[in-house]
Design an enzyme around this catalytic site. Structure first.
Site, mmCIF file in Angstrom:
data_model
loop_
_atom_site.group_PDB
_atom_site.id
_atom_site.type_symbol
_atom_site.label_atom_id
_atom_site.label_comp_id
_atom_site.label_asym_id
_atom_site.label_seq_id
_atom_site.Cartn_x
_atom_site.Cartn_y
_atom_site.Cartn_z
ATOM 1 N N PRO A 1 17.717 21.226 0.904
ATOM 2 C CA PRO A 1 18.627 20.662 -0.081
ATOM 3 C C PRO A 1 20.096 20.987 0.174
ATOM 4 C CG PRO A 1 17.309 22.436 -1.026
ATOM 5 C CD PRO A 1 16.711 22.105 0.301
ATOM 6 N N ASN A 2 20.890 19.971 -0.047
ATOM 7 C CA ASN A 2 22.360 20.038 0.018
ATOM 8 C C ASN A 2 22.912 20.091 1.440
ATOM 9 O OD1 ASN A 2 22.713 20.049 -2.876
ATOM 10 N ND2 ASN A 2 21.900 22.138 -2.820
ATOM 11 N N ARG B 1 30.813 20.130 1.976
ATOM 12 C CA ARG B 1 30.327 21.143 1.039
ATOM 13 C C ARG B 1 30.915 22.515 1.386
ATOM 14 N NH1 ARG B 1 24.316 23.796 1.496
ATOM 15 N NH2 ARG B 1 24.407 24.968 -0.450
ATOM 16 N N TYR C 1 30.374 26.918 4.876
ATOM 17 C CA TYR C 1 29.447 26.197 5.760
ATOM 18 C C TYR C 1 30.153 25.487 6.919
ATOM 19 C CZ TYR C 1 26.156 27.121 2.006
ATOM 20 O OH TYR C 1 25.357 27.762 1.087
ATOM 21 N N ASN D 1 15.982 25.355 8.116
ATOM 22 C CA ASN D 1 16.945 25.882 7.166
ATOM 23 C C ASN D 1 16.562 25.226 5.842
ATOM 24 O OD1 ASN D 1 19.015 26.588 5.518
ATOM 25 N ND2 ASN D 1 20.675 25.968 6.904
ATOM 26 N N ALA E 1 18.452 26.509 -0.340
ATOM 27 C CA ALA E 1 18.124 27.399 -1.452
ATOM 28 C C ALA E 1 16.613 27.577 -1.638
ATOM 29 C CB ALA E 1 18.755 26.869 -2.736
ATOM 30 N N HIS F 1 14.917 30.869 -0.733
ATOM 31 C CA HIS F 1 14.923 32.016 -1.641
ATOM 32 C C HIS F 1 13.918 31.878 -2.778
ATOM 33 C CE1 HIS F 1 18.580 32.516 0.600
ATOM 34 N NE2 HIS F 1 19.169 31.484 -0.002
ATOM 35 N N ASP G 1 3.975 29.081 2.365
ATOM 36 C CA ASP G 1 2.534 28.865 2.581
ATOM 37 C C ASP G 1 2.285 27.723 3.566
ATOM 38 O OD1 ASP G 1 2.082 30.905 0.826
ATOM 39 O OD2 ASP G 1 1.192 29.675 -0.753
ATOM 40 N N GLU H 1 13.862 30.597 11.451
ATOM 41 C CA GLU H 1 14.663 30.244 10.273
ATOM 42 C C GLU H 1 16.152 30.378 10.621
ATOM 43 O OE1 GLU H 1 13.711 30.857 6.212
ATOM 44 O OE2 GLU H 1 15.204 32.460 6.053
ATOM 45 N N HIS I 1 20.127 30.129 8.967
ATOM 46 C CA HIS I 1 21.093 29.948 7.876
ATOM 47 C C HIS I 1 22.479 29.886 8.496
ATOM 48 C CE1 HIS I 1 18.194 30.408 4.740
ATOM 49 N NE2 HIS I 1 17.719 31.463 5.361
ATOM 50 N N ILE I 2 23.248 28.933 8.075
ATOM 51 C CA ILE I 2 24.598 28.758 8.612
ATOM 52 C C ILE I 2 25.476 29.947 8.207
ATOM 53 C CG2 ILE I 2 26.675 27.305 8.446
ATOM 54 C CD1 ILE I 2 24.630 24.918 8.057
ATOM 55 N N SER I 3 25.376 30.304 6.944
ATOM 56 C CA SER I 3 26.146 31.443 6.434
ATOM 57 C C SER I 3 25.321 32.719 6.592
ATOM 58 C CB SER I 3 26.474 31.218 4.952
ATOM 59 O OG SER I 3 25.272 31.189 4.184
ATOM 60 N N ARG J 1 26.223 37.624 0.976
ATOM 61 C CA ARG J 1 26.614 36.760 -0.143
ATOM 62 C C ARG J 1 25.982 37.288 -1.443
ATOM 63 N NH1 ARG J 1 25.682 30.656 1.416
ATOM 64 N NH2 ARG J 1 26.943 30.418 -0.481
ATOM 65 N N ARG K 1 20.521 35.536 -2.674
ATOM 66 C CA ARG K 1 20.282 34.928 -1.361
ATOM 67 C C ARG K 1 19.712 35.928 -0.356
ATOM 68 N NH1 ARG K 1 23.077 30.000 -1.804
ATOM 69 N NH2 ARG K 1 24.816 30.240 -3.224
HETATM 70 C C1 DHK Z 1 22.155 27.026 2.924
HETATM 71 C C2 DHK Z 1 22.011 26.860 1.591
HETATM 72 O O1 DHK Z 1 21.995 25.647 1.061
HETATM 73 C C3 DHK Z 1 21.952 28.004 0.682
HETATM 74 O O2 DHK Z 1 21.214 27.727 -0.481
HETATM 75 C C4 DHK Z 1 21.427 29.243 1.352
HETATM 76 C C5 DHK Z 1 22.019 28.337 3.565
HETATM 77 C C6 DHK Z 1 22.190 29.505 2.639
HETATM 78 C C7 DHK Z 1 22.841 28.425 4.832
HETATM 79 O O3 DHK Z 1 23.632 29.349 4.983
HETATM 80 O O4 DHK Z 1 22.664 27.575 5.710
HETATM 81 O O5 DHK Z 1 21.531 30.340 0.497
#
Ligand code: DHK
Length: 155
Positions: free
Chosen positions: A15-16, A23, A28, A80, A83, A86, A93, A104, A106-108, A113, A117
């Protein structure tokens, strides 16, 4: 000589992540999801791997992608889950069920943070996690995955 058929890895973004580029660029960066998917394709190619890139804002659809990766005999997954990392025992599963080597990303740096997270369910189903390298994490993850599954880059 017969041309070998590329093995497939699935690159799943949650998502997102479709909003990358606009964003919270301070967190990011400025690269878009299309940039990420191009990076994955060019990184995977020398290993004889094809990156099948998917993004969804829905947990169930991400689970379906993981099942599909299994059905299509994908040799690896880069995920990735945004959210959902978390919160989603269901995604954990699904990854456990298919037993496909998973990294896995994560960009950040999720550990630098908010506390919520700091924990990732999906990371528990992955053999490695990269967090905080920006979108270069996807490139590093594909290289690590290729090494793990014994794929060598062709010159
Ligand atoms: C991306 C998200 O959308 C967040 O919800 C995660 C992750 C971190 C990222 O860093 O790519 O907490």
């Amino acid at each position: 000589m017969a041309k070998s058929v590329a093995e497939t890895i699935y690159v799943l973004n949650g998502p997102n992540l479709n909003l990358l580029g606009t964003r919270e660029p301070e967190t990011y960066g400025h690269a878009t999801l299309a940039d990420v998917e191009r990076l994955c394709a060019v990184t995977a190619a020398p290993f004889g791997l094809e990156a099948d890139c998917r993004q969804s804002n829905r947990e169930g659809e991400l689970i379906d992608f993981i099942h599909e990766a299994h059905a299509k005999k994908a040799v690896g997954i880069i995920i990735n889950a945004g959210a959902y990392s978390h919160t989603s025992i269901a995604l954990h599963d699904a990854l456990m069920a298919v037993k496909i080597p998973t990294v896995e990303v994560h960009i950040s740096n999720i550990h630098a943070r908010e506390n919520f997270r700091d924990h990732s369910f999906t990371a528990r189903a992955a053999f490695a996690t990269l967090s905080g390298f920006g979108i270069d994490g996807y490139r590093l993850a594909i290289n690590g995955l290729a090494a793990k599954i014994g794929m060598k880059a062709k010159a």
